[in-house]
Design an enzyme around this catalytic site. Structure first.
Site, PDB file in Angstrom:
ATOM      1  CE1 TYR A   1      -4.427   1.328   0.668  1.00  0.00           C
ATOM      2  CE2 TYR A   1      -3.062   3.117   1.453  1.00  0.00           C
ATOM      3  CZ  TYR A   1      -4.291   2.651   1.036  1.00  0.00           C
ATOM      4  OH  TYR A   1      -5.365   3.500   0.984  1.00  0.00           O
TER       5      TYR A   1
ATOM      6  CE1 TYR B   1      -5.768   6.388  -1.135  1.00  0.00           C
ATOM      7  CE2 TYR B   1      -7.686   7.739  -1.573  1.00  0.00           C
ATOM      8  CZ  TYR B   1      -6.866   7.092  -0.682  1.00  0.00           C
ATOM      9  OH  TYR B   1      -7.144   7.148   0.658  1.00  0.00           O
TER      10      TYR B   1
END
Lengths: 134, 389
Positions: B293, B343
């Site tokens: 991430y 995102y």
């Protein structure tokens, strides 16, 4: 005019903001095990006591970390400002600003000292400055 | 008796919308489009679905998604908190439901207009007159954005281990290199150099430059989770859940866990890592590629340490562009990640992990057997290891 974005106080944090209004940095002391804690919370994580009083922190500490936020720009800050994470002598840590200092002179581990400042919009916050080591 | 989740469930379908800066349609529509695409990919119908899992931050109600898709009967609906920290946890939740019989076919989704609608980057704070309570202890001092919350912690990491912003830039270069080859990525065809990274403006000095920060995107991603047995009969090679875990460590805050004795690690990822290796019986060397991430580059380095790919403080030497790029020892974020692709709170990274297992990535790694995915860091988080049947 110097102003800051104010907090939303809750029953758990009211003592802290009331303390700043009176010029004091208050931290919680557990009545069960006498441990200090910050940020404010209703229960002691060590003994689970809900009973606590407060002590006034000395305001003396050392710099644990710091940054210079550049973007976005906020109406509450002009130009370069230092956000600091301070290790207090009492063994607690808090987020604050480091003021009256050239950002180029700021180093992690430097001794700092805090006091309360009252802004024009009625918000009271602790602000720290470099101090000479004792 | 201990019951293991290992191998019980698999991701059988992936679906996504286009990734943009202005989708021009509702978040609910994006959620429905992504969910339908994932079911089509799996070769399943909405009538097969009996479970829905999403993020607490998602604006689309389960019942609304169900009524749009035409799901007649739901037996599981559940939500995971902590923003991107929930990305792998939605699959964890779905896999547990499948393993216990609470549901047979679960759709996990995340869909939002994060760029054209409510932005997380602090723009919403500009007109604020009062702080939300969770920001009381940091907001008045100027920490009002996720970038600034992460930076104050990462600055200490830099201090303790001699890490510089240039070390972080290598993650940006890797992600953009992979995105450049991914037609679905916002930054398709637009790689960057370390010089580009170093020339980008400071967002929070001396930690984060513009190119250390992930994009803001509009879009949706959905995943279909079912039993490994059922997945075997469906359209694609199943991406079997070999391990899934959540983690929250002592003295945690949403993204400002500054009050622990040491703040140079990500102990919640350590809790996730320990479970992932134990459940799967694997070691870091058994993983061929990973989605780590990447909302902000510094925590990719810290994750490499917490997951055991290198020792504490050594990520600055381990994380070279060569090692982490396609063709290297551990290619990461092969779709371009949150910096390069989009995102979507990490769900697009999990979809890419599924493609790596299937062998269909546009940056396909050779000989993939095990893929690792992580979720948002600096907050309570989650992780996954996927493998082949």
């Amino acid at each position: 005019m110097s102003y800051r974005l104010g907090p939303t106080t809750t029953p758990d944090t009211k003592f802290f903001w009331d303390g700043l209004k009176q010029g004091k940095i208050l931290v919680q002391r557990c009545k069960g095990c006498a441990r200090l804690r910050h940020p404010p919370r209703p229960m002691c994580p060590h003994c689970n006591s809900l009973l606590w009083d407060t002590i006034e922190a000395s305001g003396r500490g050392t710099l644990h970390s710091f940054v210079l936020p550049r973007h976005p720009q906020w109406p509450w800050f002009e130009g370069t400002y230092v956000v600091a994470l301070v290790d207090l002598e009492e063994g607690l840590r808090l987020v604050t600003n480091l003021v009256d200092v050239d950002p180029a002179e700021v180093t992690i581990g430097m001794p700092v000292e805090g006091r309360v400042e009252h802004f024009d919009d009625g918000v009271s916050l602790h602000q720290f400055r470099p101090r000479s080591p004792r | 008796m201990s019951v293991s989740l290992r191998g019980r469930a698999a991701i059988a379908g992936i679906g996504q919308t286009e990734f943009s800066k202005e989708s021009g349609r509702s978040e609910l529509q994006l959620a429905c489009e992504a969910a339908k695409a994932a079911l089509d990919d799996a070769g399943l119908s909405p009538r097969d679905v009996d479970g829905l899992v999403t993020f607490t931050m998602d604006s689309s109600e389960e019942a609304e998604v169900a009524r749009n898709l035409g799901i007649p009967r739901l037996t599981l609906f559940s939500r995971i908190p902590y923003g991107g920290g929930g990305a792998c946890a939605v699959v964890h939740q779905a896999a547990m439901a499948v393993a216990t019989g609470a549901a047979e076919v679960v759709v996990c989704w995340r869909a939002f207009n994060e760029r054209s609608g409510m932005r997380f980057g602090g723009a919403a704070m500009a007109g604020a007159t009062m702080l939300p309570p969770f920001l009381d202890m940091v907001g008045p001092y100027g920490l009002l954005t996720p970038a600034s919350w992460v930076a104050l912690q990462a600055r200490r990491y830099m201090h303790e281990y001699g890490v510089t912003n240039e070390h972080f830039g290598r993650i940006s270069v890797v992600d953009r290199k992979h995105a450049a080859n991914n037609p679905a990525a916002w930054f398709h065809g637009r790689p960057i150099t370390i010089e580009d990274h170093q020339a980008s403006r400071w967002i929070v000095e001396p930690v984060l430059r513009l190119l250390d920060c992930c994009q803001e995107s509009d879009g949706g991603v959905a995943l279909v989770v079912t039993s490994t047995e059922r997945a075997r009969d469906l359209r694609h090679v199943p991406a079997v859940v070999l391990a899934a875990a959540q983690g929250c460590a002592d003295d945690a805050e949403l993204m400002t866990s500054y009050y622990r004795p040491e703040i140079s690690g990500l102990p919640e990822m350590g809790i996730v890592a320990e479970q992932l290796w134990r459940q799967s019986g694997l070691r870091p060397a058994d993983v061929q590629t990973a989605f780590l991430y990447d909302h902000f580059t510094p925590f990719v380095l810290v994750q490499l340490e917490e997951l055991g790919f290198c020792k504490r403080g050594e990520a600055k030497d381990f994380a070279t562009v060569e090692r982490l790029s396609i063709g290297g020892e551990l290619p990461i974020n092969t779709s371009g990640g949150l910096l390069g692709e989009a995102y979507i709170h990490g769900m697009n990274g999990i979809a890419e992990c599924v493609r790596q297992i299937r062998g269909t990535s546009c940056n396909q790694v050779d000989g993939v057997e095990h893929v690792l995915a992580t979720a948002g860091t600096g907050c309570p988080t989650s992780g996954l290891i996927l493998g082949r049947v």
